[in-house]
Write an enzyme that holds these catalytic residues in place. Structure first.
Site, mmCIF file in Angstrom:
data_model
loop_
_atom_site.group_PDB
_atom_site.id
_atom_site.type_symbol
_atom_site.label_atom_id
_atom_site.label_comp_id
_atom_site.label_asym_id
_atom_site.label_seq_id
_atom_site.Cartn_x
_atom_site.Cartn_y
_atom_site.Cartn_z
ATOM 1 N N HIS A 129 0.846 -1.193 0.000
ATOM 2 C CA HIS A 129 0.000 0.000 0.000
ATOM 3 C C HIS A 129 0.880 1.242 0.000
ATOM 4 O O HIS A 129 1.730 1.395 0.874
ATOM 5 C CB HIS A 129 -0.909 0.016 1.230
ATOM 6 C CG HIS A 129 -2.118 -0.848 1.081
ATOM 7 N ND1 HIS A 129 -3.236 -0.713 1.870
ATOM 8 C CD2 HIS A 129 -2.391 -1.861 0.226
ATOM 9 C CE1 HIS A 129 -4.150 -1.619 1.513
ATOM 10 N NE2 HIS A 129 -3.646 -2.314 0.513
ATOM 11 N N TYR B 70 -9.672 5.167 7.338
ATOM 12 C CA TYR B 70 -9.942 5.481 8.740
ATOM 13 C C TYR B 70 -11.003 6.569 8.756
ATOM 14 O O TYR B 70 -10.800 7.661 8.204
ATOM 15 C CB TYR B 70 -8.681 5.997 9.431
ATOM 16 C CG TYR B 70 -7.592 4.960 9.635
ATOM 17 C CD1 TYR B 70 -7.395 4.376 10.880
ATOM 18 C CD2 TYR B 70 -6.755 4.581 8.590
ATOM 19 C CE1 TYR B 70 -6.386 3.440 11.082
ATOM 20 C CE2 TYR B 70 -5.749 3.650 8.776
ATOM 21 C CZ TYR B 70 -5.567 3.085 10.032
ATOM 22 O OH TYR B 70 -4.573 2.153 10.213
ATOM 23 N N PRO C 22 -4.808 -0.018 18.589
ATOM 24 C CA PRO C 22 -4.519 -0.454 17.220
ATOM 25 C C PRO C 22 -4.668 0.627 16.164
ATOM 26 O O PRO C 22 -4.362 0.381 14.996
ATOM 27 C CB PRO C 22 -5.545 -1.569 17.000
ATOM 28 C CG PRO C 22 -6.677 -1.235 17.916
ATOM 29 C CD PRO C 22 -6.047 -0.614 19.115
ATOM 30 N N LYS D 17 0.546 -0.230 15.079
ATOM 31 C CA LYS D 17 1.911 -0.292 15.599
ATOM 32 C C LYS D 17 2.222 -1.515 16.460
ATOM 33 O O LYS D 17 3.392 -1.754 16.772
ATOM 34 C CB LYS D 17 2.208 0.967 16.438
ATOM 35 C CG LYS D 17 2.245 2.244 15.636
ATOM 36 C CD LYS D 17 3.354 2.214 14.618
ATOM 37 C CE LYS D 17 3.229 3.327 13.614
ATOM 38 N NZ LYS D 17 3.532 2.907 12.255
ATOM 39 N N TYR E 39 3.325 6.602 10.113
ATOM 40 C CA TYR E 39 2.536 5.445 9.706
ATOM 41 C C TYR E 39 3.405 4.363 9.080
ATOM 42 O O TYR E 39 3.229 3.172 9.361
ATOM 43 C CB TYR E 39 1.435 5.873 8.725
ATOM 44 C CG TYR E 39 0.354 4.828 8.555
ATOM 45 C CD1 TYR E 39 -0.706 4.749 9.462
ATOM 46 C CD2 TYR E 39 0.388 3.923 7.510
ATOM 47 C CE1 TYR E 39 -1.696 3.793 9.323
ATOM 48 C CE2 TYR E 39 -0.603 2.959 7.357
ATOM 49 C CZ TYR E 39 -1.640 2.894 8.270
ATOM 50 O OH TYR E 39 -2.611 1.932 8.138
#
Length: 394
Positions: free
Chosen positions: A72, A201, A293, A297, A385
């Site tokens: 991704h 998200y 979550p 991580k 990220y």
């Protein structure tokens, strides 16, 4: 029995450490209280940072990941009726993340362990750690009705939050930092195509939602729910209906629903133990820290612990650099706290808290708008990220 490193726990961190050490010629024995089937049955996340992907290659277990994993290059935030894409690859100078389930990581490492012939004891009971402050620590346990003793140079506690490793350390020797969040995540796994090619998200007035995946045919979705709710209260129909409410209309219209393969509720917490070492015992992964979550991580932070410990032990056994042993905890904790900060920030940014007032809501909205409308904001999210760099061991 005797070995260089006793590894407590056969989850992904213990297996990865064992594989790396084995390839480096450092003997190790893995001791796990559960069965291999039980370990493989755990449903966990599957977004791998570049650092973990590189470690899998270094361990020689990346063939299936490279074939089946999904790279991704970006991730999306949805809020206030719009979607904002964060171009991870461009903003970080080429770094990406890999979608590959933790169960699959564990499976690949189990196969490698079996093929290597290195010992692993599953369904071990009464595991106890001894003389950790001495130069000759050892582990006792029962396996197939036989009481066994394993002498070693070092012990790696990779046995999770509820394992024996951290519990063996006297309470006066540890400082605990913890935050428990007033909500949980209800997760649903289904054999349906993902609603979008990248993770989404979503911040919504009804609560947070996440659209994730395990493959091109298997999806994982999450909803923020109250701590007083139960899985039995959430039928598949109710879950899908609520998910559609929290997603942007164009995404909700594309959602393919189907029977759930698994539903479960995960509470959210932040937890850190300091230090991450006691004598010759090193705490690794969830034994030392837990992150909510939201920032993806958990497994990745365990991998960075593994990398640090592996590289220190290589220098200890191959170069006699015993001076490096005491640096394990400080090195790990620097990265742990940065990941804790990012996970806390993402959680605060995207969830609805029970006590949120109008002012707090406007601040959250402003944060989302700022971070998605400036290069500095987007870069900050992207760098965290994909994972901050591992600290070199010198």
């Amino acid at each position: 029995m005797r070995t260089n490193v006793a590894i407590i726990g056969a989850g992904p961190s213990g297996l990865l450490l064992g594989q790396l050490l084995h390839k480096a010629g450092i003997s190790n024995v893995i001791i796990e209280r559960q069965s291999a089937t039980y370990v493989l049955g755990r449903i966990r996340a599957g977004v791998l940072e570049q650092g973990l992907v590189d470690l899998m290659h270094e361990a020689g277990v990346a063939e299936r990941m490279d074939r089946e994993g999904i790279v991704h290059e970006g991730v999306e935030l949805a809020f206030a009726g719009r979607r904002e894409r964060i171009d991870l690859k461009t903003l970080t100078g080429g770094d990406t993340v890999m979608v590959y389930g933790q169960t699959e990581v564990t499976r690949d490492l189990m196969v490698a362990r079996r093929d290597s012939g290195a010992p692993a004891f599953y369904e071990a009971s009464d595991v106890q750690l001894h003389d950790l402050k001495s130069d000759a620590p050892y582990v006792t346990f029962t396996h197939n009705g036989e009481q066994l003793r394993l002498d070693c140079d070092y012990v790696a506690g990779c046995d999770g939050f509820h394992g024996v490793s951290r519990k063996t350390i006297p309470s006066y020797a540890l400082e605990i930092f913890e935050r428990v969040y007033p909500f949980g995540w209800l997760g649903l796994l289904s054999d349906t195509p993902p609603v979008h090619e990248e993770l989404i998200y979503a911040n919504h007035e009804r609560g947070f939602a996440l659209c994730s995946m395990r493959s091109t045919t298997r999806s994982r979705y999450y909803l923020q729910i109250g701590l007083d709710e139960h899985v039995k209260d959430w039928s598949d129909e109710r879950f899908w209906k609520e998910l559609k409410c929290r997603l942007p209309e164009d995404i909700a219209a594309q959602l393919v629903t189907g029977p759930s393969l698994e539903k479960s509720i995960a509470p959210l917490r932040s937890f850190v133990t300091e230090p991450m070492q006691y004598g010759r015992l090193f705490l690794v992964g969830d034994a030392a820290h837990i992150v909510p979550p939201t920032g993806a991580k958990g497994l990745n932070l365990a991998a960075s612990d593994v990398s640090t410990l592996y590289r220190i032990l290589c220098k200890v056994f191959q170069e006699g650099r015993h001076d490096l042993v005491s640096r394990y905890s400080p090195i790990c904790l620097r990265r742990v706290w940065k990941a804790e900060r990012f996970s806390w920030w993402m959680t605060s940014l995207l969830h609805r808290f029970p006590d949120t007032d109008g002012f707090s809501q406007r601040i959250q909205q402003s944060e989302l708008e700022y971070y998605t409308s400036t290069v500095a904001g987007l870069t900050s999210i992207a760098e965290n990220y994909v994972g901050l760099p591992y600290e070199p061991i010198e």
